[in-house]
Design an enzyme around this catalytic site. Structure first.
Site: not given
Length: 545
Positions: A287, A85, A231, A229
């Site tokens: 990430w 990505r 987290y 996402h």
């Protein structure tokens, strides 16, 4: 990804979860849509045009801040990833990635046999983050660079905008996302589209989860994938499993577009993310490869873009249980089969040399042709019957540096295509580098005046140490660590690879004896920011001031 605090209490999240039980995700009615030309969604699964079920296993790469680090794609592939990505900018918050740059990114993805998810980062935290732009603006950017993407539907997924709403005004996400999808379809985009969740990508209010069916139904091509996402909001296995499981049960395609092993807003359960995605056959993209700043440097998978210096997070993601090495499968479009492209490109034209210095030369050659498409070129040095690759390029020019002064070199070029086929070698060119620079009557002081994650500001002071005035000058130096100048004052700058050339401005052209002129600039940088050591003024080497 951004560094942020979780703003919703856990109690509120639990209440929202209970409410979500009443708002059951309905299986969407598939609207009439065009036949797919590449990736497509079917029954909640992402399929290649061949019908192969494709599960993303990859990482994020911050290209827009580290434009000189596309070699990272080679290293990411070598670690076993099947997808990358890539962070791009529309130019609203960072330096714009234009059509040529996007085409180069796609070519490098294909050269490395990676599926390319391209995302616009300027939307991050819209409504809360100063300077963030709308999904509509992101869609405009994709339309502006469309020429780089047409025909790449087998290789590219368009992630419309990163984390497109913060924790303010996120209820607009549903309508904004539908409108952006429709705008791209109306503009002729046939690609699979990916849409990020609001709440800085973490969807703690479940806006994306509870409206995903209607957003999917709004796509006339029925070809949209949802990206969550994970987290600090996802710090238990139960939360990870419940969120992803609802999409699977509703036959809605979902991937974990970003996640990490730690974060300032809480400690995500990365083991659960990896385990649950494997169990459900869902893609994930960690990430990120390297270059993080702002207090989240611990999210780097390798130190300073060096694939040999894998961090604990990188080791976990690549080599741990349910990690990339254990679960990644290369896209069928790249694998051998009955339909494999086996035709090599034609040989490139003979290279021509220009800008020959004591340590570098620029080579330019005629383009090769291919039945499918040329994705890149390799420049080789030929010596005693041996060949050594000294540069790679997606266009028909490259600068070879690190050469010895007053030395003869012979170069040639190969072309390659997405299937890995290599052309016959071009004709050769022989070049003799210039003699080493003589000492000049000048001294240069270089210093960094400010730094921030991915960028810096610098100053170069040139002093005339001779007895006669310098009337008109060009200053050259080579950056040692991948730095790129984005703006400069005090002269006119050109940069080719690591090599910088600055011609005097009218108001700095004359340097009297014992006088000096100053240049200022801003630039991008990788994790390190080491200083150049050699400066040439009108071809003569300056001493350090």
């Amino acid at each position: 990804m951004r560094t942020s605090d979780r703003t919703a209490p856990r109690a509120a999240a639990l209440l929202a979860a209970l409410a979500g039980l009443l708002l059951t995700l309905l299986v969407p009615t598939t609207p009439a849509h065009a036949a797919p030309t590449g990736f497509r969604v079917q029954n909640g699964r992402l399929l290649e045009a061949s019908g192969n079920d494709f599960v993303m296993r990859g990482v994020n790469h911050a290209h827009t801040w580290y434009a000189d680090r596309l070699d990272a794609l080679d290293h990411i592939k070598a670690k076993g990833a099947n997808t990358v990505r890539v962070v791009l900018s529309s130019g609203d918050r960072w330096t714009r990635n234009d059509t040529a740059d996007v085409a180069n990114v796609v070519a490098q993805c294909k050269r490395n046999r990676l599926i390319c998810v391209l995302e616009v980062h300027d939307t991050t935290g819209y409504g809360e983050q100063s300077g963030a732009v709308t999904l509509s603006r992101a869609a405009d950017y994709w339309i502006e660079v469309r020429d780089a993407l047409v025909g790449q539907e087998d290789y590219v997924v368009v992630n419309i905008g990163n984390e497109p709403h913060g924790n303010t005004g996120y209820s607009r996400w549903t309508d904004d996302t539908k409108a952006a999808i429709r705008k791209l379809r109306a503009a002729g985009f046939d690609h699979t589209l990916m849409v990020d969740a609001p709440n800085w990508g973490q969807d703690w209010a479940f806006t994306m989860r509870d409206n995903a069916a209607s957003v999917f139904a709004a796509d006339p091509d029925a070809n949209t994938v949802f990206s969550i996402h994970m987290y600090g909001v996802f710090d238990t296995a139960a939360e990870v499993s419940d969120y992803l499981g609802r999409f699977v049960a509703a036959k809605l395609p979902v991937v974990v577009g970003e996640f990490g092993h730690d974060h300032s807003d809480g400690n995500p359960d990365e083991d659960a993310v990896l385990s649950v995605t494997r169990q459900l056959g869902i893609g994930y993209l960690g990430w990120s490869w390297s270059g993080n700043g702002g207090g989240v440097e611990y999210l780097d998978m390798v130190e300073n873009f060096d694939p040999a210096r894998t961090t604990s997070w990188g080791q976990r993601l690549f080599d741990g249980p349910d990690g990339i090495a254990a679960t990644s499968e290369e896209a069928a479009i790249y694998r051998s089969g009955s339909g494999e492209d086996t035709t090599a490109p034609t040989a490139p034209g003979a290279p021509a040399a220009s800008a020959v210095t004591s340590s570098s030369v620029t080579l330019t050659w005629g383009a090769a042709t291919d039945a499918v498409g040329v994705t890149g070129y390799d420049v080789v040095r030929v010596a005693g019957g041996q060949e050594t690759v000294v540069a790679s390029a997606s266009m028909t020019t490259a600068t070879v540096s690190g050469l010895a002064a007053d030395t003869s070199y012979t170069f040639a070029v190969y072309a390659r295509d997405a299937a890995g086929n290599r052309s016959a070698r071009s004709a050769t060119v022989t070049v003799t580098t210039a003699s080493g620079a003589a000492a000049g009557s000048c001294a240069v002081a270089y210093r960094v005046t400010g730094e921030w994650p991915g960028g810096f500001q610098g100053e170069v002071v040139v002093r005339n140490t001779g007895s006669a005035a310098v009337d008109g000058w060009t200053l050259r130096w080579t950056f040692p660590a991948g730095q790129r100048i984005t703006s400069l004052w005090g002269g006119t700058m050109t940069q080719s690879g690591a090599e910088v050339s600055v011609a005097a401005a009218p108001y700095t052209a004359t340097i009297p004896p014992s006088g000096s002129v100053a240049l200022g600039f801003t630039g991008t940088r990788p994790g390190t920011n080491s200083s150049p050591t050699v400066f040439l003024l009108n071809g003569a080497e300056c001493s350090a001031a």
